[in-house]
Design an enzyme around this catalytic site. Structure first.
Site, short mmCIF file in Angstrom:
data_model
loop_
_atom_site.label_atom_id
_atom_site.label_comp_id
_atom_site.label_asym_id
_atom_site.label_seq_id
_atom_site.Cartn_x
_atom_site.Cartn_y
_atom_site.Cartn_z
N CYS B 162 0.81 -1.22 0.00
CA CYS B 162 0.00 0.00 0.00
C CYS B 162 0.85 1.27 0.00
CB CYS B 162 -0.94 -0.02 1.19
SG CYS B 162 -1.83 -1.57 1.29
N HIS B 302 -2.46 8.15 5.75
CA HIS B 302 -2.72 6.83 5.18
C HIS B 302 -4.19 6.48 5.47
CE1 HIS B 302 -1.77 3.02 3.45
NE2 HIS B 302 -1.93 2.34 4.56
N GLU B 313 -1.57 5.44 13.50
CA GLU B 313 -1.07 6.57 12.69
C GLU B 313 -1.31 7.91 13.40
OE1 GLU B 313 -2.81 6.99 8.79
OE2 GLU B 313 -1.31 8.49 8.19
N LYS B 331 -9.29 8.58 1.65
CA LYS B 331 -9.81 7.21 1.45
C LYS B 331 -11.27 7.08 1.87
CE LYS B 331 -5.45 4.59 1.66
NZ LYS B 331 -4.43 5.56 2.13
N HIS B 336 -9.56 2.34 -0.59
CA HIS B 336 -8.12 2.11 -0.52
C HIS B 336 -7.65 1.42 -1.80
CE1 HIS B 336 -4.17 1.40 0.67
NE2 HIS B 336 -4.33 0.60 1.71
N PHE B 395 1.43 -3.24 3.91
CA PHE B 395 1.56 -4.54 4.55
C PHE B 395 2.99 -5.00 4.37
CE2 PHE B 395 -3.14 -5.47 3.55
CZ PHE B 395 -3.54 -5.08 4.80
#
Lengths: 79, 407
Positions: B162, B302, B313, B331, B336, B395
């Site tokens: 990502c 993110h 985050e 997002k 995403h 990831f």
């Protein structure tokens, strides 16, 4: 025009996105902007549509649609 | 060591918020989620996604591209053309070997994999397309853009899940700083909305299961968030050295001032709850830009809408940058888009700098009390943004942070 030619034309238009007006017996795969990978794909499609097998070696030799129709007819393609 | 500055001179975006940069920007400003029930995923536990409205490959790229390119390549090809046109560059005239292409991609040709695998199981190996490999390998996206635009300099694809799109932009920046390229087309693309891929993410527990109300499913920073909604998208930025851009009279939409990268070294999917890797990437990006943490005005987070990411985050942001900056997660609107996300969000950060407005986080109705940052919600916020940070965490614990400044 043979029934096999009409079938080949149908495959080129429907599956390969070739403009119908560009298709003729004299047209080469090069003219239709189809490369060697497309030719292998074409052979697979011809097998599905016409029930005859074109080997990779035979596909490599094909230049024009006239060659192609002739080969398919020789192999007993039934449209 | 002083480095030449790098400018963003062109943008191309194809996102669920809209087809094209202007439509995408309007879409994220409006703040309505693009998620909907997806017929291609019918029968699955999670049958919703965010798709790009109106991306018809035949109409946009021609029948040959529609047939011979996987969708992840189609999206990036169209987007690269938009970015180059936006930059006022003519691929017929440029010095191709000086033009690089770096594109991030998480999955590669997921549609092709699944379709050809089905063909093999149903009809035998002799029916597998000879285009299987050229259509599915992830690197093909950069290769195809080189073919399409005559960009024949360094050419590669980055894979950091990502974070891939942000990694690509950071890598591109290095190609400009080193002098290896004069222009780099940098971005990300993803088109993995296929039954097997979506099932994989669902089985991980990463996806929202709010399938009875897709438009409310992606809700970053909200107390009711339960996972992300998968999206397709592509984003490409044209990057040039600032001096070169000025010399040719280009419109500089933003400056790419800093890039920082790190690895968590913690877990295959879960973020480090202490945010150590993310913090190091943020600090590295700021140091690279020659800025202090307190200089950051705005963060395009993110913000995936997963329970773990958003709280971790936000804590890290608070610890590193304090509380003065505005935070948004686009997002909420776009879902995403995995390998594309870092690129489209860098684009949104550049547009926030250019327009002095921050898009809202869609669906934020009750902010998680554990999230103690100033999240923009409801409607766009006018703000004279000078320094924007865009976070991307993949990831595998791969982190990439970009810092953009007003041109």
């Amino acid at each position: 025009m043979s029934a096999v030619y009409e079938k080949v034309k149908g495959v080129l238009v429907d599956k390969f996105g070739v403009e119908e007006s560009e298709v003729s017996l004299e047209a080469s795969f090069d003219d239709l902007d189809l490369d060697s990978l497309d030719l292998v794909e074409f052979a697979l499609a011809a097998e599905e549509e016409l029930g005859v097998r074109i080997s990779d070696e035979e596909a490599e030799q094909l230049e024009t649609l006239a060659d192609t129709v002739k080969l398919l007819e020789e192999k007993g393609a039934q449209a | 060591m002083s480095h030449p500055e790098v400018a963003v001179t062109g943008l191309g975006l194809a996102t669920p918020a809209g087809l094209g940069t202007d439509a995408s920007w309007q879409g994220v400003l409006e703040g309505a989620s693009a998620a909907s029930t997806d017929p291609a995923l019918a029968g699955l536990e999670v049958d919703m996604s965010c798709r790009i409205p109106g991306f018809d490959a035949t109409a946009l790229l021609g029948r040959k591209a529609a047939r011979r390119l996987d969708r992840f390549v189609q999206l990036a090809t169209w987007t690269a053309r938009e970015a180059v046109a936006d930059a006022g560059l003519d691929p017929e005239a440029w010095d191709g070997p000086r033009v690089g292409v770096v594109i991030g991609c998480g999955m590669g040709g997921a549609h092709t994999w699944e379709e050809q695998h089905r063909r093999m199981l149903e009809h035998g190996p002799e029916r597998v397309s000879p285009l299987l490999i050229p259509m599915l390998v992830p690197n093909m996206v950069a290769g195809q853009i080189a073919i399409d635009l005559g960009a024949t300099g360094p050419n590669l694809v980055t894979a950091t899940a990502c974070a891939s799109g942000a990694t690509a932009i950071g890598t591109a920046r290095d190609l400009l700083r080193s002098g290896a390229c004069d222009i780099v087309l940098a971005g990300g693309t993803e088109a993995g909305l296929t039954p097997l891929s979506i099932t994989g993410f669902a089985q991980m527990g990463a996806l929202s299961t709010r399938t009875d109300d897709p438009a409310r499913a992606s809700r970053p920073f909200d107390v009711e968030r339960d996972g992300f909604v998968a999206a397709e998208a592509a984003g490409v930025l044209v990057l040039e050295r600032d001096d070169d851009a000025r010399a040719r009279g280009a419109r500089r939409r933003a400056r790419l001032a800093g890039y920082g990268a790190s690895a968590d070294g913690y877990h295959v999917t879960a973020p480090d709850p202490e945010g150590g890797g993310a913090e190091r990437a943020m600090r590295a990006a700021l140091a690279d830009a020659g800025l202090a943490p307190g200089d950051v005005d705005h963060v395009n987070a993110h913000g995936t809408s997963t329970p773990l990411n958003d709280v971790s985050e936000a804590r890290t942001l608070r610890r590193v940058c304090g509380e003065a900056m505005s935070v948004t997660s686009t997002k909420g609107v776009t879902g995403h888009s995995l390998g594309a996300a870092g690129a489209i969000e860098a684009g949104f950060a550049a547009l926030a700098l250019e327009h002095g407005v921050v898009p809202p986080t869609a669906n934020l109705t009750e902010q998680d009390p554990e999230i103690d940052v100033d999240v923009v919600a409801g409607s766009p916020r006018e703000q004279a943004v000078e320094v924007a940070m865009s976070n991307s965490f993949g990831f595998g614990g791969q982190n990439a942070v970009l810092v953009l400044t007003r041109a």
